[in-house]
Design a protein around this motif. Sequence first.
Motif, PDB file in Angstrom:
ATOM      1  N   MET A 348       0.828  -1.206   0.000  1.00  0.00           N
ATOM      2  CA  MET A 348       0.000   0.000   0.000  1.00  0.00           C
ATOM      3  C   MET A 348       0.864   1.258   0.000  1.00  0.00           C
ATOM      4  N   TRP A 349       2.025   1.205   0.652  1.00  0.00           N
ATOM      5  CA  TRP A 349       2.925   2.349   0.582  1.00  0.00           C
ATOM      6  C   TRP A 349       3.551   2.474  -0.799  1.00  0.00           C
ATOM      7  N   LEU A 354       0.372   5.343   1.235  1.00  0.00           N
ATOM      8  CA  LEU A 354      -0.537   5.465   2.372  1.00  0.00           C
ATOM      9  C   LEU A 354      -0.506   4.185   3.198  1.00  0.00           C
ATOM     10  N   SER A 355      -1.195   4.240   4.335  1.00  0.00           N
ATOM     11  CA  SER A 355      -1.233   3.129   5.269  1.00  0.00           C
ATOM     12  C   SER A 355      -2.642   2.958   5.806  1.00  0.00           C
ATOM     13  N   PRO A 436      -3.499  10.740   3.884  1.00  0.00           N
ATOM     14  CA  PRO A 436      -2.399  11.525   4.465  1.00  0.00           C
ATOM     15  C   PRO A 436      -2.423  12.969   3.979  1.00  0.00           C
ATOM     16  N   ILE A 437      -1.746  13.845   4.720  1.00  0.00           N
ATOM     17  CA  ILE A 437      -1.791  15.275   4.407  1.00  0.00           C
ATOM     18  C   ILE A 437      -1.138  15.585   3.070  1.00  0.00           C
ATOM     19  N   PRO A 483     -11.183   3.754  -2.952  1.00  0.00           N
ATOM     20  CA  PRO A 483     -11.232   2.304  -2.700  1.00  0.00           C
ATOM     21  C   PRO A 483      -9.857   1.648  -2.683  1.00  0.00           C
ATOM     22  N   PHE A 484      -8.873   2.298  -3.322  1.00  0.00           N
ATOM     23  CA  PHE A 484      -7.513   1.753  -3.293  1.00  0.00           C
ATOM     24  C   PHE A 484      -6.893   1.820  -1.900  1.00  0.00           C
ATOM     25  N   ALA A 485      -7.542   2.559  -0.990  1.00  0.00           N
ATOM     26  CA  ALA A 485      -7.004   2.727   0.363  1.00  0.00           C
ATOM     27  C   ALA A 485      -7.473   1.602   1.287  1.00  0.00           C
TER      28      ALA A 485
END
Length: 495
Positions: A348-349, A354-355, A436-437, A483-485
């Motif tokens: 995912m990273w 992202l996490s 994330p920001i 949705p990828f998250a």
Amino acid sequence: MGALAEVTNETMDLIKSSYGNDISKSITTASGLVAYDLQAPAKNLYPVYTPLRNKIPRTGGGKGVATNWRTVKSITGSGFDTSPWLPEGQRSGRMSYATAPKAANYVTLGEEDSVTFEATNAGQGFEDVRATMTARLLQKFMLKEENAILGGNATLQLGTPSAPTVSASGTGGTLAAATYSVIVVALTQEGFYNSNISAGVATTKTVTGADGQTYVLNGGSSNKSANATQAVTLGQSLVASVSPVIGAVGYAWFVGAAGSESLQAITTVNSAAFSAPLAGGRQAVSAITGDCSANPGLAFDGLLSTAFNPANSAYVSMQPTGNAGVGTPLTAGGRGNVVEIDAMLKNMWDGYNLSPTVIYANSQEIKNITDKVMATASGTILRMQQNTKEPYAVVANGVVSAYYNPFMPNGGQIIPIIIHPKVPPGTLIGWCEDLPIYYQNNEVQNVAEIKTRQDYYQIDWPVRTRQYETGVYAEEVLAIYAPFAMGIIGNIANG
């Protein structure tokens, strides 16, 4: 008055003399002449645990038949995408965008109940039956909504699994010598919880509404596979496996003579083993006549269905089949980590920077994660407690309540692991609830939200019979903008 008292006493004496000694017999509690100590109101001993419904934001303002948005999936630079170089005095080429329109259709959720006039009147002094009926009705509605958020399925059809691979092996079993036929049916999250060995695999159910009209719900099961046969001698076990079906969290196994297979097992891995005589009186495979895995037009896609859909680019990893009937459990990494969770976090990273901010798991996987993490050189951790009254106290056992993700900026991120009763055994869900920001100007206030056209509303229907009828409804959709998250690890063996 004095004369009347004398007459009364005289009368009582005559009664006593007529009954003789019988009047002196005592009355006990067995006579039934006792009061009834009923505590009011009724004690509601059922859980209403809805962490997803409680946590996911609800936003109103919906209109029309669907909520629509457009996604900018990526931005691509001119030339080589990672190379910004220009000759002196020249202009760069133009960058490009990958965009896609998205839509999520509103659907209606509802539940009804009723109470008769007699029940209402008879309950006076015990509880307000109409009020408590409405409270329980809302609680049941929220429980069903929680499951819809997790496992609702409008679009992901499981189709027809491939024919299973079967073989005979081992010794010491009591399965009768015969040639056996094996057929498998895949199950979604809804199908897994709608099905059981005694009642059978859920296919379709015709529901008669309180208005007398009917509708049909699909139960969450795939079509049946082709059969595979295997001869078994006495003492051997029959083992079977099937290629994992994307979207499935469970498998139903029908075994028997060819043409008369019946349901013998439901597993959360893609294999099963049979070493004992087959049970009779089970659902016949002839009950499975088609793909009943989704409810298009009636349902919305929940977290699992959205993540399983290959078009949404979520991380999905199925554990290898391993030994048929056993499967492949999670792998201890040897340093207090789990290999498969690390692989998800790294992917995912690497793919989206992202996490997950939370991992949802069944109690079985909570235990398995804890066992893997604790089965390292560090051994079992005991927490010592000291106070002024006792020399020490030892608290044994524990749980891995969070997992550290090293693949994030600023040294990593702690991810809570949350138990959920309707995440099936053998499945883990990682979900990034907040981008994330450095996803700058993303215009996504909520990574996922319940978008409502009409939020919870209650209808007290006009009286048409001698009962009060009440319904609770909502018109909504689960809109998942990123949705990828999400990440799923499935087909995990228990161990």
